[in-house]
Design a protein around this motif. Structure first.
Motif, short mmCIF file in Angstrom:
data_model
loop_
_atom_site.label_atom_id
_atom_site.label_comp_id
_atom_site.label_asym_id
_atom_site.label_seq_id
_atom_site.Cartn_x
_atom_site.Cartn_y
_atom_site.Cartn_z
N TYR A 134 0.83 -1.21 0.00
CA TYR A 134 0.00 0.00 0.00
C TYR A 134 0.87 1.27 0.00
O TYR A 134 1.60 1.52 0.95
CB TYR A 134 -0.94 -0.04 1.22
N ASN A 177 -6.89 4.67 11.19
CA ASN A 177 -5.57 5.30 11.33
C ASN A 177 -5.65 6.82 11.21
O ASN A 177 -4.82 7.53 11.76
CB ASN A 177 -4.64 4.82 10.22
N SER A 200 -16.84 3.67 1.70
CA SER A 200 -16.15 4.81 2.29
C SER A 200 -14.86 4.99 1.50
O SER A 200 -14.04 4.09 1.43
CB SER A 200 -15.85 4.52 3.76
N GLU A 215 -5.15 -5.57 5.72
CA GLU A 215 -4.19 -4.61 6.27
C GLU A 215 -4.21 -4.61 7.80
O GLU A 215 -5.26 -4.73 8.40
CB GLU A 215 -4.60 -3.23 5.74
N1 ARG Z 1 -6.36 1.98 5.16
C1 ARG Z 1 -5.88 3.15 4.52
C2 ARG Z 1 -5.04 3.97 5.46
O1 ARG Z 1 -5.15 3.78 6.64
C3 ARG Z 1 -6.96 3.96 3.85
C4 ARG Z 1 -8.07 4.49 4.69
C5 ARG Z 1 -8.83 5.49 3.93
N2 ARG Z 1 -10.13 5.76 4.37
C6 ARG Z 1 -11.24 5.43 3.70
N3 ARG Z 1 -12.36 5.76 4.21
N4 ARG Z 1 -11.21 4.78 2.59
O2 ARG Z 1 -4.26 4.79 5.09
#
Ligand code: ARG
Length: 391
Positions: free
Chosen positions: A73, A109, A160, A245
């Motif tokens: 990522y 996060n 989201s 993740e």
């Molecule tokens: N998991 C990723 C991060 O923590 C993306 C989170 C993004 N938020 C969303 N609502 N898609 O950086």
């Protein structure tokens, strides 16, 4: 959130939208957002174009650090948050605002990334997370908006999402079932690899000191370069990522991304860097890169360790100059060639042809010394195993 804050705290609300290049398709969206804010009676709305800073101070360092969290990522959301937080603090200080509210849940996060950055830059600032405070489900939120006469553009929006110049992420709804392939409707940018063109496309990315500065030999500024790579990558279905993740708070989550430009750039950069560095540099750089990536992922952008690691990363990148040829074809982006004035490859030494200047007889002396301890260790271990068998 705006109406809820006005109602609950009888507060004057200011709103802020950071332009990190998220509205690829339709930049007029920023105007719509502003109008919606004023319709809700905010005192002032700010739209700030942060694209150049985002590219220079956040995306380029990520490329130099080959920043791929858990190997996949490219931190697209993670690097946007500290910048948004820093800019919000600037605006707040200018306007005499003492409380910052944001839309993060208590599970992800992003709350860490924003809160830690805000507190570091303005310890006196209070932070409000309405999503945690009001504790409404999505359906309740929709009902609240309806009661308040607030139009919701896309009631059926299932996922989201978060977007910027470096990538798009989507989570929630059916994506929460990790045993199911993410459906096509969760993708908005990239062509499905199976529908991508049947002929491969080759591009050459030019780097100077670890920073991408041109495409196919043509100099380009960072924002344009990212946009161009985005287009080409999307066309070929490049950069779809599906990932279980590990979040900073310890939850596992199913994440999906579309990160064409980020992936192409990091792959190309890493290849060129490996070409100009010694094996010792390469091995240590991996460790530093991973540490940098985890720190940034976990929201600790402000930690002095980041800048300390970057001192090393920048030193290494001084020689990452040259060009990398990438082949794009039905979802894949593979490096196929590279050139650099600082490459450590010597054809005369490496070639298997007779003209090689490498003295192969040196290996008679080298291998016995190189393998000495390992061979000794092996024999000792055999002895121990035999003793154990006797017992
Ligand atoms: N998991 C990723 C991060 O923590 C993306 C989170 C993004 N938020 C969303 N609502 N898609 O950086």
């Amino acid at each position: 959130m705006i109406r809820w804050i006005q109602e609950t705290y009888d507060a004057k609300v200011y709103t802020f939208t950071a332009d990190l290049g998220q509205e690829f398709a339709d930049p007029t969206r920023f105007k719509e957002i502003e109008e919606k804010a004023y319709n809700l009676g905010v005192v002032k709305h700010f739209t700030v174009d942060l694209k150049d800073v985002f590219v220079k101070d956040y995306i380029f360092p990520t490329i130099k650090a080959n920043g791929l969290y858990q190997g996949v990522y490219p931190l697209s959301t993670a690097i946007g948050r500290p910048l948004i937080a820093i800019e919000a603090v600037k605006l707040a200080k200018k306007e005499g605002i003492t409380v910052l509210a944001h839309g993060c849940t208590g599970k992800g996060n992003d709350q860490i990334r924003i809160n830690v950055t805000v507190k570091a830059h303005a310890p006196e600032m209070e932070i409000l997370q309405p999503i945690i405070e009001w504790n409404m489900g999505r359906d309740e939120e929709l009902r609240y908006a309806e009661q308040q006469g607030i139009p919701i553009k896309n009631q059926n929006k299932k996922y989201s999402t978060d977007e910027n110049l470096f990538g798009r992420s989507a989570e929630c709804d059916v994506l929460e079932d990790p045993s199911m392939e993410p459906p096509e409707d969760s993708k908005e940018w990239t062509t499905a690899p199976e529908k991508a063109p049947d002929t491969a496309e080759y591009i050459t990315i030019n780097f100077e000191e670890g920073v991408p500065v041109g495409l196919n030999g043509e100099k380009m500024n960072g924002v344009d370069l990212l946009r161009e790579l985005h287009e080409i990558g999307c066309k070929h279905g490049v950069g779809r990522i599906e990932h279980m993740e590990d979040r900073a708070i310890g939850l596992k989550s199913r994440e999906t991304y579309e990160v064409p430009a980020a992936l192409i750039l990091i792959k190309a950069h890493k290849d060129l860097e490996k070409y100009v560095c010694t094996k010792h540099e390469n091995s240590f750089k991996n460790i530093v890169d991973q540490r940098w990536t985890e720190l940034v992922y976990e929201g600790l952008w402000v930690d002095p360790l980041r800048e300390a690691l970057e001192a090393f990363i920048n030193e290494i990148n001084k020689k990452v100059t040259g060009s990398v040829k990438v082949k794009l074809f039905k979802g894949s982006a593979e490096v196929v060639a590279r050139e650099s004035p600082f490459g450590l490859y010597d054809l005369n030494l490496a070639t298997y042809e007779t003209k090689s200047t490498f003295n192969q007889r040196l290996s008679y002396g080298f291998i016995p010394l190189f393998g000495l301890q390992s061979e000794m260790g092996f024999l000792v271990k055999q002895k121990i195993k035999q003793e154990e068998k006797k017992k």
